[in-house]
Enzyme design. Sequence first.
Site, PDB file in Angstrom:
ATOM      1  N   ASP A 218       0.845  -1.196   0.000  1.00 21.33           N
ATOM      2  CA  ASP A 218       0.000   0.000   0.000  1.00 21.33           C
ATOM      3  C   ASP A 218       0.887   1.254   0.000  1.00 21.33           C
ATOM      4  O   ASP A 218       1.742   1.399   0.877  1.00 21.33           O
ATOM      5  CB  ASP A 218      -0.860  -0.039   1.276  1.00 21.33           C
ATOM      6  CG  ASP A 218      -1.859   1.096   1.313  1.00 21.33           C
ATOM      7  OD1 ASP A 218      -2.879   0.930   1.991  1.00 21.33           O
ATOM      8  OD2 ASP A 218      -1.621   2.159   0.678  1.00 21.33           O
TER       9      ASP A 218
ATOM     10  N   CYS B  12      25.407   6.767  12.349  1.00 22.42           N
ATOM     11  CA  CYS B  12      24.949   8.095  11.928  1.00 22.42           C
ATOM     12  C   CYS B  12      25.426   9.207  12.846  1.00 22.42           C
ATOM     13  O   CYS B  12      25.367  10.381  12.496  1.00 22.42           O
ATOM     14  CB  CYS B  12      23.427   8.135  11.870  1.00 22.42           C
ATOM     15  SG  CYS B  12      22.739   6.886  10.807  1.00 22.42           S
TER      16      CYS B  12
ATOM     17  N   GLU C 252      29.588   6.057   7.106  1.00 23.69           N
ATOM     18  CA  GLU C 252      29.557   4.635   7.422  1.00 23.69           C
ATOM     19  C   GLU C 252      29.498   3.834   6.128  1.00 23.69           C
ATOM     20  O   GLU C 252      29.084   2.681   6.111  1.00 23.69           O
ATOM     21  CB  GLU C 252      28.424   4.291   8.377  1.00 23.69           C
ATOM     22  CG  GLU C 252      27.073   4.815   8.003  1.00 23.69           C
ATOM     23  CD  GLU C 252      26.036   4.512   9.080  1.00 23.69           C
ATOM     24  OE1 GLU C 252      25.821   3.333   9.353  1.00 23.69           O
ATOM     25  OE2 GLU C 252      25.445   5.459   9.622  1.00 23.69           O
TER      26      GLU C 252
ATOM     27  N   HIS D 135      17.998  13.167  14.586  1.00 22.36           N
ATOM     28  CA  HIS D 135      18.415  12.232  13.536  1.00 22.36           C
ATOM     29  C   HIS D 135      17.142  11.644  12.909  1.00 22.36           C
ATOM     30  O   HIS D 135      16.255  11.178  13.622  1.00 22.36           O
ATOM     31  CB  HIS D 135      19.279  11.107  14.114  1.00 22.36           C
ATOM     32  CG  HIS D 135      19.492   9.988  13.148  1.00 22.36           C
ATOM     33  ND1 HIS D 135      20.039  10.199  11.899  1.00 22.36           N
ATOM     34  CD2 HIS D 135      19.198   8.657  13.214  1.00 22.36           C
ATOM     35  CE1 HIS D 135      20.080   9.050  11.259  1.00 22.36           C
ATOM     36  NE2 HIS D 135      19.576   8.095  12.027  1.00 22.36           N
TER      37      HIS D 135
END
Length: 445
Positions: A31, A120, A83, A244
């Site tokens: 969906d 992160c 990363e 973040h």
Amino acid sequence: MTAVGIDAIEIRTGKLRLDLPETFAPAKGEDPGKYAKGIGIQYSSLPDVYEDIVTMGANAARELMDRRGLVPEDIGRIDVATESAFDNSKPVSTYIAGCLESVYDGDFHHANKGERKFACLSGTQSVDDAYNWIRAGRNRGRAALVIATDTALYARGDPGEATQGAGAVAMLIDEDPNIVALSTEQGYGSADETDFLKPNQQFPSVDGKRSIQVYLARMREALEDYESVAGDTHPDDFVYFPFHTPYPGMVRKAALLGYRHITRNTEVEDALAEDIGMQPREDDYGSREDYEEAIRGYMDELKETRRYQEWYEQAIDPTVDISGQVGNWYTGSVHVARLSALRAAIENDVALAGEKLLVGSYGSGAQAEIHAETVQEGWHEEVDAADVDQQLDGRYDLSFEEYELVHDAHNHEKEVDVDAFTQPSGEFVFTGWGRMNERRYEYVE
Ligand code: HMG
């Protein structure tokens, strides 16, 4: 004490985009609402075949240096947070410096270069390193260039595929900054976790559902730690809360928890109590389970209140606008959230100089960090000058079949020959491998 913080910012998005509700969802038989509403990402930015973490980082840095009339000798430090590195020894910052040296007179031979890793979070940690270096008086009047750059790709079929992205954020860290000054107070929430990791592999091993709980737990700890040095926080203390943003839906969860925390024992809690009662206190419950159930009930009601929804619309929603158009940029994501909020302030004529932001960074593995920032006088001009709309609007729209080719082209395990979808112009591009397996780059006019 002289203010130190972010003086200028530029981003570089991958030049391709995948429409998640319109193109990805139908191909997966899902969906579209899951992407448009639940996850909250409309487009994932993806790199064309000649783009990677070096080209995106170098192109963002070049844009920033050109706009500010900087030359290599003005920069005493280049730190790259990523990363997505492809070398365990030679840092990405050396590749980026090499690219920049090919187009500027002068060089970065006396600049300190490095690469930071903590998922992160390392974008913010690199900003911290630059801040500390300047504060320690070791910068000889020079500024630091921090570049957060990632290709956030997941294995095909992994649930994380819905949150992919690729892009770089270049930031100039300096004294008397134009955009924001950083607080000395910081809070940390850190624990050895295995929620998301890349043990010498290109695509992450992810426990998606658990990663959400770990994010929330570490953020809460970081906020408590921040308050232990900076004093209690209140919603009115901060105009925006850039967090973040792996995807906007994650921030929706964090914001609700954060709001409950920062309104506890305030007049806001009292005012809300008229409609939904006071927040449950653990001492009033016979067991931890009963208390947690009561908290869940309170939160369900809290998110429906007008007061919470107005706060969310004003303080959180503006931070996730760009993220919804690009996906997760890992190390750059929280910096994109800040930029997104500042751009929304320009659009809505919000006067920001002197106002504060509460910035929440996070990296899996896992650690959260929270600090405050004070918006500076020059913010409007700087943010207005950043090249964002043209890049976002100029991306090439991928069909699902083209997306599959692009993913293969960036998969280190596959050797496929895929033609570029866009024409490089006035930018650094990846050209192939050299004799020691190093990656090679050139500037295309
Ligand atoms: P999933 O199983 O594909 O999705 O995984 P889902 O079924 O949980 O659906 C997602 C949301 O859409 C849910 O909302 C659904 O209800 C909703 P929620 O209940 O969570 O509020 N939904 C719909 N809404 C409206 N209409 C519909 C509909 N259908 C469903 N029709 C997951 C989602 C995020 C787990 C997955 O994409 C994943 O594993 N992502 C990678 C990991 C990740 O991003 N984790 C976030 C926290 S960790 C972090 O931020 C660190 C990170 O950036 C890495 C680093 O630090 O280096 C990732």
